[in-house]
Motif scaffolding. Structure first.
Motif, PDB file in Angstrom:
ATOM      1  N   GLN A   5       1.874  -2.920  12.161  1.00 35.90           N
ATOM      2  CA  GLN A   5       1.006  -3.637  13.098  1.00 35.90           C
ATOM      3  C   GLN A   5       1.676  -4.908  13.616  1.00 35.90           C
TER       4      GLN A   5
ATOM      5  N   ASN B 250       5.266  -4.163   8.134  1.00 29.77           N
ATOM      6  CA  ASN B 250       3.916  -3.867   8.587  1.00 29.77           C
ATOM      7  C   ASN B 250       4.004  -3.352  10.029  1.00 29.77           C
TER       8      ASN B 250
ATOM      9  N   VAL C 201       0.343  -0.654   6.698  1.00 32.51           N
ATOM     10  CA  VAL C 201      -0.428  -1.546   7.559  1.00 32.51           C
ATOM     11  C   VAL C 201      -1.302  -2.502   6.768  1.00 32.51           C
TER      12      VAL C 201
ATOM     13  N   ASP D  73      -7.330   1.867   7.749  1.00 31.28           N
ATOM     14  CA  ASP D  73      -6.259   0.897   7.963  1.00 31.28           C
ATOM     15  C   ASP D  73      -6.447  -0.392   7.176  1.00 31.28           C
TER      16      ASP D  73
END
Length: 176
Positions: A38, A36, A18, A165
């Motif tokens: 996210q 990623n 992330v 994160d």
């Protein structure tokens, strides 16, 4: 883990993280793809990259809440290997063990120190030998790691847990 996979002959390495900086470093070290979670569903992305077959070996190296274990399990192919390095300290809910039986998955613990004392010592010796053989580019690891003084140790744990994160550091180094 990425460097070890490449040195062991992996034909394709897919990095998942992330933190954009860690993905940049993964590409610098030779990852073929950087995902990623996210931005995209990592399991779907890996399945697309592998034509729906999944990867031979899926390594979970983050630990934490167990999200990575579920994702790693979703990425590994039939008769593949789920390798666990991260320390998953939370119960992993909705974890389907059926895949282990139906797909003949193998599970490996990659953490060198969670064995008998003798096995831990042997594992650590092999890790040092791998460093001596040049398996790992330590310059990249050290250049991308944060350093703290020993007297800052209390602050280190606070900082490390506040932004899980967003940690761009590959390692946290404590300097006496």
């Amino acid at each position: 883990m990425l460097q070890g996979a490449l040195k062991a002959g992996a034909s394709k390495v897919i990095a998942v993280d992330v933190v954009p900086e860690k993905l940049r470093i993964a590409k610098e070290l030779g990852a073929d793809h950087a995902i990623n979670p996210q931005e995209v569903d990592p399991v779907a992305a890996v399945n697309e990259l592998t034509g729906g077959e999944g990867v031979d070996v899926s390594v979970e190296a983050i630990g934490g809440t167990g999200i990575g274990v579920g994702q790693a399990l979703g990425m590994v192919r039939h008769n593949g290997i789920l390798a666990i390095y991260g320390d998953n300290y939370m119960p992993v809910k909705e974890f389907c063990f059926n895949r282990f039986h139906e797909d003949g998955l193998e599970v490996r613990n990659l953490n060198a120190v969670h064995y008998t004392r003798l096995r831990s010592v042997e594992n650590m010796k092999e890790a040092y030998r791998a460093v001596q053989r040049g398996v790992f580019n330590l310059d990249v690891i050290l250049r991308n790691s944060v350093r703290y003084r020993l007297e800052e140790l209390d602050d280190v744990f606070r900082k490390e847990t506040q932004a899980l994160d967003r940690q761009g550091s590959l390692k946290t180094l404590i300097i006496p």
